[in-house]
Write a protein that holds these residues in place. Structure first.
Motif, PDB file in Angstrom:
ATOM      1  N   ALA A   1       0.827  -1.209   0.000  1.00 53.01           N
ATOM      2  CA  ALA A   1       0.000   0.000   0.000  1.00 53.01           C
ATOM      3  C   ALA A   1       0.858   1.255   0.000  1.00 53.01           C
ATOM      4  N   THR A   2       1.903   1.255   0.793  1.00 50.02           N
ATOM      5  CA  THR A   2       2.789   2.419   0.869  1.00 50.02           C
ATOM      6  C   THR A   2       3.468   2.667  -0.474  1.00 50.02           C
ATOM      7  N   ALA A   3       3.923   1.606  -1.119  1.00 52.23           N
ATOM      8  CA  ALA A   3       4.569   1.750  -2.430  1.00 52.23           C
ATOM      9  C   ALA A   3       3.570   2.271  -3.467  1.00 52.23           C
ATOM     10  N   LEU A   4       2.377   1.700  -3.485  1.00 54.26           N
ATOM     11  CA  LEU A   4       1.364   2.139  -4.446  1.00 54.26           C
ATOM     12  C   LEU A   4       0.938   3.575  -4.161  1.00 54.26           C
ATOM     13  N   TYR A   5       0.754   3.901  -2.899  1.00 56.18           N
ATOM     14  CA  TYR A   5       0.331   5.253  -2.535  1.00 56.18           C
ATOM     15  C   TYR A   5       1.385   6.278  -2.952  1.00 56.18           C
ATOM     16  N   GLY A   6       2.640   5.959  -2.713  1.00 53.55           N
ATOM     17  CA  GLY A   6       3.717   6.868  -3.108  1.00 53.55           C
ATOM     18  C   GLY A   6       3.757   7.087  -4.613  1.00 53.55           C
ATOM     19  N   ALA A   7       3.613   6.018  -5.372  1.00 52.31           N
ATOM     20  CA  ALA A   7       3.626   6.139  -6.834  1.00 52.31           C
ATOM     21  C   ALA A   7       2.414   6.926  -7.322  1.00 52.31           C
ATOM     22  N   ALA A   8       1.246   6.651  -6.739  1.00 55.74           N
ATOM     23  CA  ALA A   8       0.023   7.359  -7.139  1.00 55.74           C
ATOM     24  C   ALA A   8       0.107   8.839  -6.776  1.00 55.74           C
ATOM     25  N   LYS A   9       0.710   9.126  -5.634  1.00 56.79           N
ATOM     26  CA  LYS A   9       0.848  10.515  -5.193  1.00 56.79           C
ATOM     27  C   LYS A   9       1.761  11.287  -6.150  1.00 56.79           C
ATOM     28  N   LYS A  10       2.850  10.654  -6.585  1.00 56.71           N
ATOM     29  CA  LYS A  10       3.757  11.299  -7.537  1.00 56.71           C
ATOM     30  C   LYS A  10       3.042  11.643  -8.839  1.00 56.71           C
ATOM     31  N   GLN A  11       2.120  10.766  -9.246  1.00 58.71           N
ATOM     32  CA  GLN A  11       1.378  10.978 -10.492  1.00 58.71           C
ATOM     33  C   GLN A  11       0.146  11.861 -10.289  1.00 58.71           C
ATOM     34  N   GLY A  12      -0.185  12.122  -9.039  1.00 56.25           N
ATOM     35  CA  GLY A  12      -1.394  12.901  -8.761  1.00 56.25           C
ATOM     36  C   GLY A  12      -2.666  12.107  -9.021  1.00 56.25           C
ATOM     37  N   SER A  13      -2.584  10.793  -8.828  1.00 56.17           N
ATOM     38  CA  SER A  13      -3.731   9.940  -9.161  1.00 56.17           C
ATOM     39  C   SER A  13      -4.173   9.057  -7.989  1.00 56.17           C
ATOM     40  N   VAL A  14      -4.006   9.551  -6.777  1.00 56.23           N
ATOM     41  CA  VAL A  14      -4.350   8.747  -5.597  1.00 56.23           C
ATOM     42  C   VAL A  14      -5.819   8.338  -5.623  1.00 56.23           C
ATOM     43  N   THR A  15      -6.708   9.302  -5.856  1.00 54.78           N
ATOM     44  CA  THR A  15      -8.143   9.011  -5.859  1.00 54.78           C
ATOM     45  C   THR A  15      -8.488   8.007  -6.950  1.00 54.78           C
ATOM     46  N   THR A  16      -7.908   8.178  -8.121  1.00 55.30           N
ATOM     47  CA  THR A  16      -8.166   7.264  -9.241  1.00 55.30           C
ATOM     48  C   THR A  16      -7.735   5.850  -8.895  1.00 55.30           C
ATOM     49  N   VAL A  17      -6.541   5.707  -8.360  1.00 58.77           N
ATOM     50  CA  VAL A  17      -6.024   4.374  -8.016  1.00 58.77           C
ATOM     51  C   VAL A  17      -6.870   3.729  -6.918  1.00 58.77           C
ATOM     52  N   LEU A  18      -7.261   4.521  -5.926  1.00 58.43           N
ATOM     53  CA  LEU A  18      -8.129   3.989  -4.876  1.00 58.43           C
ATOM     54  C   LEU A  18      -9.436   3.457  -5.465  1.00 58.43           C
ATOM     55  N   GLU A  19     -10.030   4.214  -6.363  1.00 55.36           N
ATOM     56  CA  GLU A  19     -11.280   3.799  -7.001  1.00 55.36           C
ATOM     57  C   GLU A  19     -11.084   2.550  -7.856  1.00 55.36           C
ATOM     58  N   GLU A  20      -9.959   2.473  -8.547  1.00 51.70           N
ATOM     59  CA  GLU A  20      -9.695   1.311  -9.398  1.00 51.70           C
ATOM     60  C   GLU A  20      -9.542   0.037  -8.568  1.00 51.70           C
ATOM     61  N   VAL A  21      -8.792   0.132  -7.491  1.00 53.78           N
ATOM     62  CA  VAL A  21      -8.609  -1.041  -6.625  1.00 53.78           C
ATOM     63  C   VAL A  21      -9.951  -1.443  -6.018  1.00 53.78           C
ATOM     64  N   GLU A  22     -10.701  -0.463  -5.566  1.00 52.14           N
ATOM     65  CA  GLU A  22     -12.022  -0.736  -4.986  1.00 52.14           C
ATOM     66  C   GLU A  22     -12.954  -1.379  -6.013  1.00 52.14           C
ATOM     67  N   SER A  23     -12.930  -0.894  -7.237  1.00 51.20           N
ATOM     68  CA  SER A  23     -13.764  -1.453  -8.304  1.00 51.20           C
ATOM     69  C   SER A  23     -13.373  -2.894  -8.609  1.00 51.20           C
ATOM     70  N   PHE A  24     -12.085  -3.162  -8.637  1.00 46.60           N
ATOM     71  CA  PHE A  24     -11.638  -4.529  -8.913  1.00 46.60           C
ATOM     72  C   PHE A  24     -12.067  -5.470  -7.785  1.00 46.60           C
ATOM     73  N   ILE A  25     -11.969  -5.016  -6.556  1.00 47.66           N
ATOM     74  CA  ILE A  25     -12.429  -5.814  -5.421  1.00 47.66           C
ATOM     75  C   ILE A  25     -13.924  -6.090  -5.559  1.00 47.66           C
ATOM     76  N   TYR A  26     -14.675  -5.077  -5.962  1.00 45.39           N
ATOM     77  CA  TYR A  26     -16.116  -5.240  -6.140  1.00 45.39           C
ATOM     78  C   TYR A  26     -16.412  -6.282  -7.224  1.00 45.39           C
ATOM     79  N   VAL A  27     -15.710  -6.206  -8.343  1.00 45.49           N
ATOM     80  CA  VAL A  27     -15.913  -7.173  -9.433  1.00 45.49           C
ATOM     81  C   VAL A  27     -15.650  -8.587  -8.926  1.00 45.49           C
ATOM     82  N   LEU A  28     -14.574  -8.764  -8.177  1.00 48.78           N
ATOM     83  CA  LEU A  28     -14.258 -10.094  -7.638  1.00 48.78           C
ATOM     84  C   LEU A  28     -15.323 -10.561  -6.648  1.00 48.78           C
TER      85      LEU A  28
END
Length: 179
Positions: free
Chosen positions: A11-38
């Motif tokens: 989580a820390t690695a992903l959060y850091g990478a997403a923060k650098k790209q300015g896409s934290v909210t997007t990545v959070l939503e994507e992971v949440e959506s994938f969990i929902y699909v599963l």
């Protein structure tokens, strides 16, 4: 314990990478959506969690499933989990991502349980006092729990403040038992 440590690392690695790209909210939503699909397709979930299925097959399925609907970072992260055979950590990683994001935004999640549902005015008063005390924005959930007998039970992240009648009775029982 090891599960939690691994989830924090990912989580820390992903959060850091997403923060650098300015896409934290997007990545959070994507992971949440994938969990929902599963969660909606048990067979698909078994496919991704099955240890005998090769990572290559899982990554091909992943590309077919999410393809261009997720960011490159989201797809890369899910592929890394597949390669490392850590897909079963996905929900714990997501929860940790949310905690990291909330910490950065100075937010905290809390839960108030009471015997009966609390009226909205009292809920608002509790939320305001808790926010002032914690000096954070509080996302508060209220729930009824008839097992408490009376009083309230407050849970803030992993801390519990139990002011219920049930807890008081158990404390008295222990005092009497000790003599």
């Amino acid at each position: 314990m090891l599960d939690r440590l691994l989830a924090v690392r990912y989580a820390t690695a992903l959060y850091g990478a997403a923060k650098k790209q300015g896409s934290v909210t997007t990545v959070l939503e994507e992971v949440e959506s994938f969990i929902y699909v599963l969660s909606q397709d048990p067979q698909l979930k078994r496919f991704f969690l099955h240890p005998a299925i090769a990572p290559v097959e899982k990554k091909n399925m992943l590309k077919d499933l999410v393809g261009n609907r997720v960011s490159a970072l989201g797809l890369s992260f899910l592929s890394i989990l597949v390669d490392a055979k850590r897909m079963h950590y996905l929900e714990l990683i997501h929860d940790t991502l949310v905690d990291l994001h909330n910490h950065e935004l100075n937010k905290v999640k809390a839960r108030v349980a009471s015997v009966f549902p609390l009226d909205p005015a009292l809920q608002q008063k509790i939320a305001e006092r808790l926010a002032r005390y914690l000096q954070k924005e509080v996302e508060l959930e209220f729930a009824a729990d008839p097992g408490l007998l009376g009083g309230i039970k407050l849970t803030i992240e992993d801390k519990v403040i139990d002011g219920s009648v049930l807890r008081q009775l158990k404390n008295m029982e222990q005092t009497i038992a000790l003599g």
